[in-house]
Motif scaffolding. Structure first.
Motif, PDB file in Angstrom:
ATOM      1  N   ASP A   1       0.833  -1.207   0.000  1.00 22.11           N
ATOM      2  CA  ASP A   1       0.000   0.000   0.000  1.00 22.11           C
ATOM      3  C   ASP A   1       0.871   1.263   0.000  1.00 22.11           C
ATOM      4  O   ASP A   1       0.544   2.255  -0.660  1.00 22.11           O
ATOM      5  CB  ASP A   1      -0.947  -0.002   1.195  1.00 22.11           C
ATOM      6  N   THR A   2       1.992   1.231   0.735  1.00 23.88           N
ATOM      7  CA  THR A   2       2.917   2.368   0.698  1.00 23.88           C
ATOM      8  C   THR A   2       3.467   2.562  -0.706  1.00 23.88           C
ATOM      9  O   THR A   2       3.553   3.689  -1.208  1.00 23.88           O
ATOM     10  CB  THR A   2       4.082   2.144   1.681  1.00 23.88           C
ATOM     11  N   ALA A   3       3.826   1.456  -1.350  1.00 23.28           N
ATOM     12  CA  ALA A   3       4.350   1.541  -2.716  1.00 23.28           C
ATOM     13  C   ALA A   3       3.311   2.108  -3.669  1.00 23.28           C
ATOM     14  O   ALA A   3       3.609   2.971  -4.508  1.00 23.28           O
ATOM     15  CB  ALA A   3       4.810   0.161  -3.175  1.00 23.28           C
ATOM     16  N   LEU A   4       2.065   1.653  -3.540  1.00 20.09           N
ATOM     17  CA  LEU A   4       1.013   2.134  -4.431  1.00 20.09           C
ATOM     18  C   LEU A   4       0.695   3.606  -4.202  1.00 20.09           C
ATOM     19  O   LEU A   4       0.422   4.353  -5.143  1.00 20.09           O
ATOM     20  CB  LEU A   4      -0.248   1.292  -4.252  1.00 20.09           C
ATOM     21  N   ARG A   5       0.729   4.024  -2.950  1.00 23.80           N
ATOM     22  CA  ARG A   5       0.355   5.399  -2.624  1.00 23.80           C
ATOM     23  C   ARG A   5       1.468   6.408  -2.918  1.00 23.80           C
ATOM     24  O   ARG A   5       1.186   7.560  -3.275  1.00 23.80           O
ATOM     25  CB  ARG A   5      -0.025   5.502  -1.141  1.00 23.80           C
ATOM     26  N   HIS A   6       2.723   5.991  -2.744  1.00 22.53           N
ATOM     27  CA  HIS A   6       3.794   6.985  -2.695  1.00 22.53           C
ATOM     28  C   HIS A   6       4.911   6.782  -3.705  1.00 22.53           C
ATOM     29  O   HIS A   6       5.806   7.635  -3.791  1.00 22.53           O
ATOM     30  CB  HIS A   6       4.388   7.028  -1.284  1.00 22.53           C
ATOM     31  N   ALA A   7       4.908   5.691  -4.456  1.00 27.52           N
ATOM     32  CA  ALA A   7       5.996   5.459  -5.404  1.00 27.52           C
ATOM     33  C   ALA A   7       5.879   6.383  -6.608  1.00 27.52           C
ATOM     34  O   ALA A   7       4.781   6.678  -7.091  1.00 27.52           O
ATOM     35  CB  ALA A   7       6.000   4.005  -5.865  1.00 27.52           C
ATOM     36  N   HIS A   8       7.017   6.817  -7.092  1.00 25.63           N
ATOM     37  CA  HIS A   8       7.069   7.533  -8.369  1.00 25.63           C
ATOM     38  C   HIS A   8       6.901   6.534  -9.515  1.00 25.63           C
ATOM     39  O   HIS A   8       6.311   6.863 -10.552  1.00 25.63           O
ATOM     40  CB  HIS A   8       8.412   8.257  -8.492  1.00 25.63           C
ATOM     41  N   ALA A   9       7.403   5.312  -9.319  1.00 24.99           N
ATOM     42  CA  ALA A   9       7.264   4.230 -10.294  1.00 24.99           C
ATOM     43  C   ALA A   9       7.559   2.912  -9.587  1.00 24.99           C
ATOM     44  O   ALA A   9       8.212   2.886  -8.533  1.00 24.99           O
ATOM     45  CB  ALA A   9       8.207   4.417 -11.478  1.00 24.99           C
ATOM     46  N   LEU A  10       7.055   1.832 -10.167  1.00 26.57           N
ATOM     47  CA  LEU A  10       7.274   0.495  -9.612  1.00 26.57           C
ATOM     48  C   LEU A  10       7.912  -0.405 -10.666  1.00 26.57           C
ATOM     49  O   LEU A  10       7.674  -0.238 -11.866  1.00 26.57           O
ATOM     50  CB  LEU A  10       5.955  -0.126  -9.146  1.00 26.57           C
TER      51      LEU A  10
ATOM     52  N   LEU B   1       2.480  -8.298 -11.921  1.00 28.34           N
ATOM     53  CA  LEU B   1       1.786  -7.058 -12.259  1.00 28.34           C
ATOM     54  C   LEU B   1       0.270  -7.249 -12.202  1.00 28.34           C
ATOM     55  O   LEU B   1      -0.456  -6.396 -11.671  1.00 28.34           O
ATOM     56  CB  LEU B   1       2.191  -6.583 -13.655  1.00 28.34           C
ATOM     57  N   GLN B   2      -0.223  -8.369 -12.705  1.00 30.69           N
ATOM     58  CA  GLN B   2      -1.663  -8.632 -12.665  1.00 30.69           C
ATOM     59  C   GLN B   2      -2.165  -8.740 -11.227  1.00 30.69           C
ATOM     60  O   GLN B   2      -3.221  -8.200 -10.885  1.00 30.69           O
ATOM     61  CB  GLN B   2      -1.976  -9.911 -13.436  1.00 30.69           C
ATOM     62  N   VAL B   3      -1.412  -9.439 -10.388  1.00 27.79           N
ATOM     63  CA  VAL B   3      -1.799  -9.572  -8.983  1.00 27.79           C
ATOM     64  C   VAL B   3      -1.768  -8.206  -8.292  1.00 27.79           C
ATOM     65  O   VAL B   3      -2.648  -7.875  -7.489  1.00 27.79           O
ATOM     66  CB  VAL B   3      -0.876 -10.572  -8.259  1.00 27.79           C
ATOM     67  N   LEU B   4      -0.778  -7.403  -8.626  1.00 34.73           N
ATOM     68  CA  LEU B   4      -0.667  -6.062  -8.048  1.00 34.73           C
ATOM     69  C   LEU B   4      -1.838  -5.193  -8.491  1.00 34.73           C
ATOM     70  O   LEU B   4      -2.408  -4.444  -7.685  1.00 34.73           O
ATOM     71  CB  LEU B   4       0.657  -5.435  -8.464  1.00 34.73           C
ATOM     72  N   GLN B   5      -2.196  -5.265  -9.756  1.00 36.37           N
ATOM     73  CA  GLN B   5      -3.336  -4.499 -10.254  1.00 36.37           C
ATOM     74  C   GLN B   5      -4.626  -4.898  -9.545  1.00 36.37           C
ATOM     75  O   GLN B   5      -5.431  -4.034  -9.177  1.00 36.37           O
ATOM     76  CB  GLN B   5      -3.477  -4.713 -11.771  1.00 36.37           C
ATOM     77  N   ALA B   6      -4.819  -6.208  -9.344  1.00 39.64           N
ATOM     78  CA  ALA B   6      -6.024  -6.681  -8.655  1.00 39.64           C
ATOM     79  C   ALA B   6      -6.049  -6.180  -7.211  1.00 39.64           C
ATOM     80  O   ALA B   6      -7.093  -5.771  -6.696  1.00 39.64           O
ATOM     81  CB  ALA B   6      -6.077  -8.207  -8.700  1.00 39.64           C
ATOM     82  N   HIS B   7      -4.891  -6.211  -6.551  1.00 41.14           N
ATOM     83  CA  HIS B   7      -4.818  -5.718  -5.165  1.00 41.14           C
ATOM     84  C   HIS B   7      -5.133  -4.232  -5.117  1.00 41.14           C
ATOM     85  O   HIS B   7      -5.862  -3.778  -4.218  1.00 41.14           O
ATOM     86  CB  HIS B   7      -3.430  -5.977  -4.586  1.00 41.14           C
ATOM     87  N   ALA B   8      -4.595  -3.463  -6.062  1.00 42.80           N
ATOM     88  CA  ALA B   8      -4.849  -2.021  -6.086  1.00 42.80           C
ATOM     89  C   ALA B   8      -6.340  -1.726  -6.266  1.00 42.80           C
ATOM     90  O   ALA B   8      -6.890  -0.836  -5.606  1.00 42.80           O
ATOM     91  CB  ALA B   8      -4.035  -1.367  -7.202  1.00 42.80           C
ATOM     92  N   ARG B   9      -7.009  -2.493  -7.123  1.00 40.25           N
ATOM     93  CA  ARG B   9      -8.452  -2.291  -7.331  1.00 40.25           C
ATOM     94  C   ARG B   9      -9.226  -2.587  -6.054  1.00 40.25           C
ATOM     95  O   ARG B   9     -10.122  -1.826  -5.669  1.00 40.25           O
ATOM     96  CB  ARG B   9      -8.945  -3.185  -8.475  1.00 40.25           C
ATOM     97  N   ARG B  10      -8.893  -3.702  -5.402  1.00 40.58           N
ATOM     98  CA  ARG B  10      -9.602  -4.062  -4.167  1.00 40.58           C
ATOM     99  C   ARG B  10      -9.381  -3.020  -3.077  1.00 40.58           C
ATOM    100  O   ARG B  10     -10.280  -2.746  -2.273  1.00 40.58           O
ATOM    101  CB  ARG B  10      -9.150  -5.436  -3.676  1.00 40.58           C
ATOM    102  N   ALA B  11      -8.178  -2.454  -3.028  1.00 42.64           N
ATOM    103  CA  ALA B  11      -7.850  -1.472  -1.996  1.00 42.64           C
ATOM    104  C   ALA B  11      -8.304  -0.065  -2.363  1.00 42.64           C
ATOM    105  O   ALA B  11      -8.185   0.860  -1.551  1.00 42.64           O
ATOM    106  CB  ALA B  11      -6.348  -1.478  -1.734  1.00 42.64           C
ATOM    107  N   GLY B  12      -8.821   0.112  -3.577  1.00 41.25           N
ATOM    108  CA  GLY B  12      -9.243   1.437  -4.020  1.00 41.25           C
ATOM    109  C   GLY B  12      -8.087   2.390  -4.222  1.00 41.25           C
ATOM    110  O   GLY B  12      -8.226   3.600  -4.019  1.00 41.25           O
ATOM    111  N   LEU B  13      -6.932   1.868  -4.638  1.00 45.40           N
ATOM    112  CA  LEU B  13      -5.739   2.685  -4.813  1.00 45.40           C
ATOM    113  C   LEU B  13      -5.358   2.753  -6.287  1.00 45.40           C
ATOM    114  O   LEU B  13      -5.634   1.834  -7.066  1.00 45.40           O
ATOM    115  CB  LEU B  13      -4.563   2.098  -4.018  1.00 45.40           C
ATOM    116  N   GLY B  14      -4.722   3.832  -6.660  1.00 40.58           N
ATOM    117  CA  GLY B  14      -4.217   3.960  -8.015  1.00 40.58           C
ATOM    118  C   GLY B  14      -2.951   3.143  -8.201  1.00 40.58           C
ATOM    119  O   GLY B  14      -2.356   2.637  -7.233  1.00 40.58           O
ATOM    120  N   LEU B  15      -2.527   3.030  -9.444  1.00 38.12           N
ATOM    121  CA  LEU B  15      -1.328   2.264  -9.763  1.00 38.12           C
ATOM    122  C   LEU B  15      -0.305   3.193 -10.408  1.00 38.12           C
ATOM    123  O   LEU B  15      -0.576   3.780 -11.459  1.00 38.12           O
ATOM    124  CB  LEU B  15      -1.667   1.117 -10.709  1.00 38.12           C
ATOM    125  N   PRO B  16       0.865   3.358  -9.791  1.00 39.34           N
ATOM    126  CA  PRO B  16       1.903   4.181 -10.416  1.00 39.34           C
ATOM    127  C   PRO B  16       2.378   3.530 -11.719  1.00 39.34           C
ATOM    128  O   PRO B  16       2.067   2.363 -11.988  1.00 39.34           O
ATOM    129  CB  PRO B  16       3.028   4.182  -9.364  1.00 39.34           C
TER     130      PRO B  16
END
Length: 221
Positions: free
Chosen positions: A150-159, A167-182
């Motif tokens: 969640d810190t990476a998704l919220r505050h990273a300039h890039a991943l 990447l697919q698993v990360l995208q799914a997690h971001a959607r569930r958490a309501g977070l954007g994807l850098p």
């Protein structure tokens, strides 16, 4: 002024404890090897962020990459004491901070420090296994890893991720958490460079003759 700083807190901590590098550590060491000549070192010591000079950073990177060195602890501690006793200048605002080992991202103050120093975080995401398959992780690791991601998704300039699946698993997690994807870059892990093939030794035919002789002798007995 160097364009990168590399968070080597985990790498130094494990080295001081005499632990062999894990797969995650080896990825971190590969990033040190590749970017080290253009980077300074960062070590987080409790609530302090210690930024090392170019010269001390080069020495730290050299020690970390020298896996054959069995006892670098004394030199590492000397560098740490030197940093604690001197005024350390933070990198210029906008410098890229590379964290290739997930280290420290579970701490609430990581993002605060990132913004305080004006650093652009680029984080390597190895996997989300502690979140998706907590039964294969230590107790409590799932929640810690969730905070890292969640810190990476919220505050990273890039991943950076190691595969399309991650990447697919990360995208799914971001959607569930309501977070954007850098912005994300897939960078598959490569094996180390293998040594060049060696020329065939001239005495090999003699060894084959000797082997046939021994085998014949064994059959006769």
């Amino acid at each position: 002024m160097r364009e990168f700083t590399i968070d080597i807190t985990r790498l130094v901590g494990r080295r001081l404890k005499g632990r062999q590098p894990t797969g995650v550590d080896r990825v971190g060491l590969a990033y040190v090897a590749h970017f080290g000549s253009r980077a300074t070192a960062l070590i987080r010591l409790r609530s302090r962020w210690l930024f090392f000079s170019d010269r001390d950073s080069d020495r730290l990177f050299e020690l970390l990459l020298n896996l054959s060195d069995g006892a670098p602890s004394g030199t590492l501690w000397m560098l740490l004491r030197h940093a604690l006793g001197s005024v350390q200048r933070a990198p210029a605002r906008g410098t890229v901070l590379i964290n290739a080992v997930h280290s420290g991202l579970e701490r609430a103050d990581y993002a605060q420090r990132l913004h305080q120093f004006g650093l652009r975080g680029v984080f390597f995401v190895h996997d989300l296994i502690p979140i998706t398959h907590p039964q294969y992780s230590r107790a409590g690791e799932g929640e810690r890893h969730r905070r890292r991601i969640d810190t990476a998704l919220r505050h990273a300039h890039a991943l950076i991720v190691n595969s399309a699946d991650t990447l697919q698993v990360l995208q799914a997690h971001a959607r569930r958490a309501g977070l954007g994807l850098p912005p994300c870059q897939i960078a598959p892990l490569a094996p180390p460079r293998l040594p060049p093939p060696q020329p065939r030794a001239k005495h090999w035919p003699a060894l084959r003759v000797a082997r046939r002789t021994v085998c014949t002798s064994c059959r006769e007995n």
